[in-house]
Design an enzyme around this catalytic site. Structure first.
Site, mmCIF file in Angstrom:
data_model
loop_
_atom_site.group_PDB
_atom_site.id
_atom_site.type_symbol
_atom_site.label_atom_id
_atom_site.label_comp_id
_atom_site.label_asym_id
_atom_site.label_seq_id
_atom_site.Cartn_x
_atom_site.Cartn_y
_atom_site.Cartn_z
ATOM 1 N N GLU A 407 0.748 -1.314 0.082
ATOM 2 C CA GLU A 407 0.051 0.239 -0.075
ATOM 3 C C GLU A 407 0.725 1.295 0.057
ATOM 4 O O GLU A 407 0.612 2.294 -0.703
ATOM 5 C CB GLU A 407 -0.978 -0.248 1.038
ATOM 6 C CG GLU A 407 -2.021 -0.990 1.087
ATOM 7 C CD GLU A 407 -1.691 -2.298 1.456
ATOM 8 O OE1 GLU A 407 -2.771 -3.444 1.258
ATOM 9 O OE2 GLU A 407 -0.499 -2.527 1.800
ATOM 10 N N HIS A 474 -11.299 -5.882 8.906
ATOM 11 C CA HIS A 474 -11.661 -5.695 7.645
ATOM 12 C C HIS A 474 -13.207 -4.807 7.931
ATOM 13 O O HIS A 474 -13.921 -4.787 6.987
ATOM 14 C CB HIS A 474 -12.242 -7.226 6.901
ATOM 15 C CG HIS A 474 -11.153 -7.918 6.453
ATOM 16 N ND1 HIS A 474 -10.417 -8.578 7.528
ATOM 17 C CD2 HIS A 474 -10.521 -7.847 5.448
ATOM 18 C CE1 HIS A 474 -9.288 -9.193 6.766
ATOM 19 N NE2 HIS A 474 -9.334 -8.918 5.626
#
Length: 668
Positions: A407, A474
């Site tokens: 990322e 998540h």
């Protein structure tokens, strides 16, 4: 006839067919930063500059690399690369003003030393976190490659920086995508006081390049001719056959990490050994020996450069100190953006929230030919939520780019694309994973316009939120990480129509935007959405219901929870304000509603402590105190990580506590 190879203190000089003019030019180019540094060290002792990172002994690397590049090719230097700036012919008074924090510098007194960039000279300076600039170089190179331009970017780091995750992410991305980047490692023996023996275990840093499947070369960083000729050859090859190359320059830092740190930790015999390898004195001796440089010409160089230094120092010293101007400071946090409004048209389609996101992206790709989207599994697979399904066939693999799992490196690429005239969207597979890309977002994207007027034309899409039983990694709604950071915009829609219009606006905006998309809304919420391309301005909340008893202020999935709760309280007459954007925030809309109703309930899915609900509550308390008939109340999730089991997740979320809170507020 003399040999073209001469040795001075183990430095072998090979003229390689270079003209005498070029040989002298390289000498003069090295001499200029050395003389500037010597002057800066005097000024530092006099207290006329605040800090200095010396590159004495490393000039051959900066000069050799910059002279091998085209002027239109970007270079990303570090602290000890003064020669990069002087060789691009930046006026010295501007550099001196920069170091003194004056207005003619490149950061208007907002940052120091070489922490700046300039599009005028195609130089992109570092940030103190070092690593992100490697990813930025990748983005710049990717833009060249997409436009089929035979150009490269060159980026510097130190041997210490090769331990950072950003280094490894950048090399991996560049190798996988065959990006034309020269990764230049200045291996100068020490990371501040830590020697290389404690920095890495491999024998040579070139091994790291080989490990990532790229060409790698070790170069004598004190030999200007070796640096210049090898980089010239490699650069031309990379322009014709785009690929990354790792370059390890062996050199030494003759002074402290910065002047205050000194060099007591360095063995004296090591200092003595490297003093004999000084790149300037050795090269001067070579030029004298080859009858290329004379005492007269050498004196002329010294005299001319010193006169230039003195003249430009006078200009910088005579320049007034910066007068603080609050308006200018605030205005420069964000890049200027002339919002262009596109009206909704009558033709609508009843679609889901997830479809609205896909429609926006598809129409934006048609509108912006320079738009690139990057993320894990977004191409053939269509993304974790299938939002980009079919995009690969429609827009091609160059614009819909699968990425490695890195990322931070990809956010850096997005920044580099913005620097080189492109627009970028980064899809975080889940908003939770943005923590792995946090540094470049909050320290590079957020600060770059304020520091040196460079827009970060980047949208980071953030699938977020609970309610789907996905557990602690998540399900987070982590908008508060970013609303706290000046320079970022944060958007958080609750309805399909808003999602499409606001995402279009986000992509048009040259500022970095964190765009939150609640996963639980993706397929559960439908709405009539205009089929045409339209935009919705930032900073305007939507008043979904009007009343005069209380104001419910919320955003995201909490909007739907509030509306559902009010169905069970038909007697409650409430304003329901959907914020839609959290930065900029519709402060006027919030205060107008609260002043009318006298009561406020702020609902967030986030846990309360440190949330934006707390900021809104404080703003209301400070601004509307005389209008309030009850304390400002907040409702958020429990102060725990988000659990997985349905019963625990239901307990965690504030959804089932809204009615209780409404009753408490109305009965106060």
């Amino acid at each position: 006839m003399k040999s073209s190879v001469t040795s001075f203190s183990n430095i072998n000089y090979n003229k390689s067919g270079l003209s005498n003019e070029r040989l002298l030019q390289l000498y003069r180019a090295m001499l200029k930063p050395r003389l500037i540094e010597e002057k800066m060290l005097i000024l530092l002792r006099q207290g006329k500059i605040s800090k200095w990172f010396s590159g004495i002994g490393q000039e051959a690397i900066s000069i050799g690399v910059i002279e091998a590049l085209k002027k239109e090719e970007y270079i990303l230097p570090m602290h000890r690369n003064l020669g990069v700036f002087t060789s691009r012919e930046i006026p010295l008074f501007r550099l001196f003003s920069q170091w003194q924090g004056k207005a003619n510098g490149f950061t208007k007194g907002r940052d120091r030393s070489f922490h700046f960039g300039t599009q005028e000279y195609n130089i992109i300076g570092m940030i103190s976190h070092l690593g992100p600039q490697l990813g930025v170089a990748n983005g710049i190179a990717l833009a060249h490659k997409l436009r089929k331009e035979p150009m490269l970017s060159a980026v510097f780091t130190g041997e210490g920086g090769t331990s950072e995750g950003d280094f490894h992410e950048a090399l991996n991305i560049a190798a996988v995508w065959d990006l034309p980047v020269l990764f230049c490692i200045e291996n100068n023996g020490y990371g501040l006081s830590t020697p290389t023996s404690e920095q890495y275990r491999c024998k040579d840093l070139v091994s790291k390049g080989i490990g990532y499947g790229m060409d790698a070369h070790q170069i004598d960083g004190n030999n200007i001719l070796e640096v210049f000729t090898k980089i010239s050859e490699i650069a031309e090859s990379v322009r014709q056959n785009p690929r990354p190359v790792l370059l390890e320059f062996i050199t030494f830092r003759m002074r402290g990490h910065e002047e205050a740190s000194g060099t007591k930790y360095v063995p004296q015999e090591l200092m003595d050994e490297w003093a004999l390898k000084d790149p300037i004195s050795n090269y001067r001796s070579f030029l004298f020996d080859e009858n290329i440089l004379s005492e007269e010409v050498d004196r002329e160089y010294h005299t001319t450069i010193k006169a230039e230094i003195d003249k430009n120092l006078r200009l910088a010293f005579e320049e007034d100190s910066i007068t603080p101007d609050e308006r200018k400071e605030l205005n420069d946090v964000y890049s200027e953006h002339d919002y262009q409004h596109f009206e909704e048209k009558e033709n609508v389609e009843n679609i889901r929230f997830i479809d609205a996101i896909a429609h926006s992206l598809r129409q934006s790709f048609h509108k912006h030919e320079n738009l690139v989207m990057m993320g894990q599994d977004i191409a053939e697979y269509g993304g974790a939520f299938k939002i980009s399904e079919g995009f690969l066939e429609e827009f091609g693999k160059e614009r819909i780019r699968n990425t490695p799992i890195c990322e931070s490196g990809i956010v850096g690429v997005a920044m580099g694309l913005s620097i080189n005239k492109m627009k970028a969207i980064v899809e975080m597979q889940f908003a939770d994973f943005v923590s792995s890309g946090f540094n470049p977002i909050v320290n590079y994207l957020a600060k770059v316009n304020y520091r040196w007027n460079q827009p970060a034309d980047v949208v980071v899409r953030m699938p977020c939120g609970a309610g789907v039983g996905a557990g602690p990694f998540h399900s987070q709604t982590n908008e508060a990480w970013f609303t706290k950071t000046p320079g970022l915009k944060v958007v958080y829609p609750a309805f399909p129509r808003d999602a499409k219009g606001l995402l279009n606006s986000a992509i048009n905006d040259p500022n970095p935007v964190l765009f939150f998309e609640h996963k639980a809304l993706y397929r559960s919420i439908r709405q009539d959405v205009p089929t045409n391309y339209y935009t919705i301005p930032f900073g305007e909340a939507a008043l979904l219901k009007e009343g005069n008893q209380l104001s419910i202020i919320t955003y995201g999935a909490s909007v739907h929870w509030a509306l559902e709760a009010l169905v069970d309280f038909p007697e409650i007459n409430a304003d329901v304000l959907d914020l839609r954007t959290l930065q900029p925030l519709d402060k006027e809309g919030i205060l107008r509603s609260v002043k009318k109703t006298g009561r406020a309930l702020i609902i967030t899915e986030d846990s309360l402590f440190g949330s934006i609900a707390s900021d809104i509550s404080a703003m209301i308390a400070e601004t509307c105190f005389e209008f309030l008939d009850a304390p400002v109340m907040r409702l958020g999730s429990m102060e725990t990580p988000i659990p997985f089991a349905a019963s625990l997740e239901n307990q965690y979320l504030p959804k089932n506590r809204i009615k209780e809170k409404l009753e408490a507020l109305l009965s106060y």
